[in-house]
Design an enzyme around this catalytic site. Structure first.
Site, PDB file in Angstrom:
ATOM      1  N   HIS A  88      29.396  -0.146 -32.178  1.00 27.21           N
ATOM      2  CA  HIS A  88      29.793   0.955 -33.197  1.00 27.21           C
ATOM      3  C   HIS A  88      30.458   1.526 -32.341  1.00 27.21           C
ATOM      4  CE1 HIS A  88      24.759   1.204 -33.024  1.00 27.21           C
ATOM      5  NE2 HIS A  88      25.329   1.707 -34.007  1.00 27.21           N
ATOM      6  N   ASP A  95      30.377   2.673 -29.023  1.00 26.95           N
ATOM      7  CA  ASP A  95      30.520   1.238 -27.833  1.00 26.95           C
ATOM      8  C   ASP A  95      31.333   0.753 -27.170  1.00 26.95           C
ATOM      9  OD1 ASP A  95      28.276   2.022 -29.013  1.00 26.95           O
ATOM     10  OD2 ASP A  95      28.060   0.305 -30.052  1.00 26.95           O
TER      11      ASP A  95
END
Ligand code: XUL
Ligand code: CO
Length: 442
Positions: free
Chosen positions: A106, A109
Site C-alpha cells: 500500500h 506502507d
C-alpha cells in the site's frame, strides 16, 4: 550471498534453500523447490510468491487490547524518507533471502503519511518509489501489485469511493492517482482495490445504490487514467464480507463478479482471493477460487488462513495442507492465476517477536502451497479422480444429455424423455470415496 542494502538486518540468516522433506534445518524449504517442474511449469512460476510489505515490515503486533510488541530495527529514524529507505533495505534483504520474486505494497506502507499534506505525501511516495526502483533493479525483485490504503486514515471513516461526501471521494481519487503513478513507475504487474470501508455500518444512514455506482465510476476513472499512462496490468478487486465495515460491498467472489459486470469493468478487472476473507464469508477458499475461475476472473491469491474456532480475520500463515491441496486442485484445473501470484497477506503472531519468526512463517507458507500443489498434481495424474468426476457427469457427455448442453432441447423434450424413462436410477455421489483419494495422496 551478498546483501544489497546499506544495512543488513537479518545478519544471522542466509539465503533460504530447498533441502527436501528430510532436512531438519528450520531455515530451509522442505517442499518448495523453486525450479521443480509441476504440471508443465516451475513452482516459482506457478506461485509467483510475494511478500506483503504491510505485515512483514510494518506489522508490529498491535491489537485492540495492546500496543505492538515488535521493535523492528529498521523503524528507528524519525525522518520519514530515511525511515522509508531503511524499511526498503529490510524488505529487499528479506525477499531476496527468501528467494521470492515479488512484493506488494500500500502507498502508506512504503513511507509514512503522518500529518503530511497531499503534496508532501505525493513527494514522499515519489522519492520512496525511486529508491525502490533502485532496489528492484539491483535485486531483480518485481512488484506484483500496488494499492492505496483508503481505510486507515480517519478521513475515510465513512468510506473512500463510497463516501457520502464528494470531497472525501475526490481525496481518495488523488491518493489512487499517486499510488497508480508509483505502481506504473515500478512496472507493477497489477493494481488492487480492497474496499475496507466501502460498505456500511448501518443501512439506516446509507444510500447503497448511489454508493455502489460511485465506486463503479471511481474504478472506471482509475482504469482509464492507468491505461492512459501505459499500464498494461490487471486490476483486482479483493472480496471480503466485513471487517472493518459491518457489511462490505465486495462481500465475496460472486458478489464482486456481479459488480464488475454491472459496472462494465470485466475487460480490465479480475479477483484477488484471500483465504481468510473466504472463510469470513462462510465459504471455503476453494469455493471462492472456483467461482472466480468459472467466471474467467481468477487473478491472484492473498495467502493466509483464519482461525476456525473464532472465525476472525486473523491472517495467520498458511499451514493447512488439506485445505491448500483442495484449493490447488481448483488452481491447477483452472490453469493457474491470470496475471497475479500468491502474496502472503499474513502476519506472525503478536508474541512471535524474533526476526527469525518472519522467515519460519514464510517458509511454512511456501511449503504448504508447494505441498498442496504436489498433492493436487498427483491426484489429477495418478488417481482415478478425473475418471470418477467424468463418470458422474457422463449423462451430459453423449446422447440426449449432450443435446441438452448444446441447447438443442426444449421443455417438451424433457417431458417426453421423463415420460419414456420412468423413475431415474439412484446414483451415489460417493463423497467419502473422493475424500479418501485426496487423503491418500497427502
Ligand atoms: C485486509 C487485506 C488487505 C488487502 C490490501 O483484510 O487483505 O491487506 O490485501 O488492501
Ligand atoms: Co488481502
Amino acid at each position: 550471498m551478498a546483501h544489497i542494502g546499506d544495512k543488513e538486518y537479518f545478519k544471522q540468516i542466509g539465503e533460504i534453500k530447498f533441502e527436501g522433506k528430510d532436512s531438519d534445518n528450520p531455515l530451509a524449504f522442505k517442499f518448495y523447490n523453486p525450479d521443480q517442474m509441476v504440471a508443465g511449469k516451475t513452482m516459482r512460476d506457478h506461485f509467483k510468491f510475494a511478500m506483503a510489505y504491510w505485515h512483514t515490515l510494518c506489522g508490529t503486533g498491535g491489537d485492540p487490547f495492546g500496543p505492538g510488541t515488535k521493535a523492528f530495527p529498521w523503524a528507528t529514524s524519525v525522518d520519514p524518507i530515511q525511515a522509508a529507505r531503511d524499511k526498503a533495505d529490510a524488505a529487499f534483504e528479506f525477499v531476496t533471502k527468501m528467494g521470492f520474486d515479488y512484493y506488494c505494497f500500500h502507498d502508506v506502507d512504503i513511507v509514512d503519511e503522518g500529518d503530511s499534506s497531499l503534496a508532501e505525501f505525493e513527494n514522499r511516495v515519489q522519492q520512496t518509489a525511486s529508491y525502490l526502483k533502485e532496489k528492484m533493479t539491483a535485486s531483480g525483485v518485481k512488484l506484483l501489485w500496488g494499492t492505496a490504503n483508503l481505510f486507515s486514515n480517519p478521513r475515510y471513516m465513512n468510506g473512500a469511493a463510497s463516501n457520502p461526501n464528494f470531497d472525501v471521494l475526490a481525496r481518495a481519487g488523488a491518493q489512487v492517482k499517486i499510488a497508480l503513478d508509483a505502481t506504473i513507475a515500478l512496472n507493477g504487474e497489477n493494481y488492487v482495490f480492497w474496499g475496507g470501508r466501502e460498505g456500511y455500518m448501518s443501512l439506516l444512514n446509507t444510500n447503497m445504490k448511489l454508493e455502489q455506482d460511485n465506486i463503479g465510476r471511481f474504478m472506471r476513472m482509475a482504469r482509464d487514467y492507468a491505461r492512459s499512462q501505459g499500464f498494461k496490468g490487471t486490476f483486482f478487486i479483493e472480496p471480503k464480507p466485513m471487517e472493518p465495515s459491518k457489511h462490505q460491498y465486495d462481500f465475496d467472489a460472486a458478489t464482486s463478479i456481479n459488480f464488475i459486470r454491472e459496472q462494465g469493468l470485466e475487460k480490465d478487472f479480475k479477483l484477488n482471493i484471500e483465504v481468510n476473507h473466504a472463510t469470513l464469508a462462510q465459504h471455503t477458499f476453494q469455493h471462492e477460487l472456483q467461482v472466480s475461475a468459472d467466471a474467467g476472473m481468477l487473478g491472484s491469491i492473498d495467502a493466509n488462513r483464519g482461525d476456525y474456532q473464532n472465525g476472525w480475520d486473523t491472517d495467520q500463515f498458511p499451514n493447512n495442507i488439506l485445505e491448500t491441496a483442495e484449493a490447488m486442485l481448483v488452481f491447477l484445473k483452472a490453469g493457474g492465476l491470470q496475471g497475479g501470484g500468491v502474496n502472503f497477506d499474513a502476519k506472525t503472531r503478536r508474541n512471535s517477536t524474533d526476526l527469525e519468526d518472519l522467515f519460519y512463517a514464510h517458509i511454512g507458507g511456501a511449503d504448504t502451497f508447494a505441498r498442496g500443489l504436489l498433492i493436487a498434481d498427483s491426484v489429477i495424474n495418478t488417481s482415478n479422480y478425473e475418471d470418477l468426476l467424468g463418470e458422474r457427469y457422463a449423462s451430459f457427455a453423449a446422447g440426449i444429455g449432450a443435446d441438452y448442453v448444446a441447447g438443442k432441447l426444449n421443455l417438451g423434450d424433457l417431458y417426453n424423455h421423463a415420460q419414456n424413462n420412468g423413475e431415474p436410477r439412484q446414483i451415489s455421489g460417493r463423497q467419502e470415496l473422493y475424500e479418501n483419494i485426496l487423503n491418500q495422496h497427502i
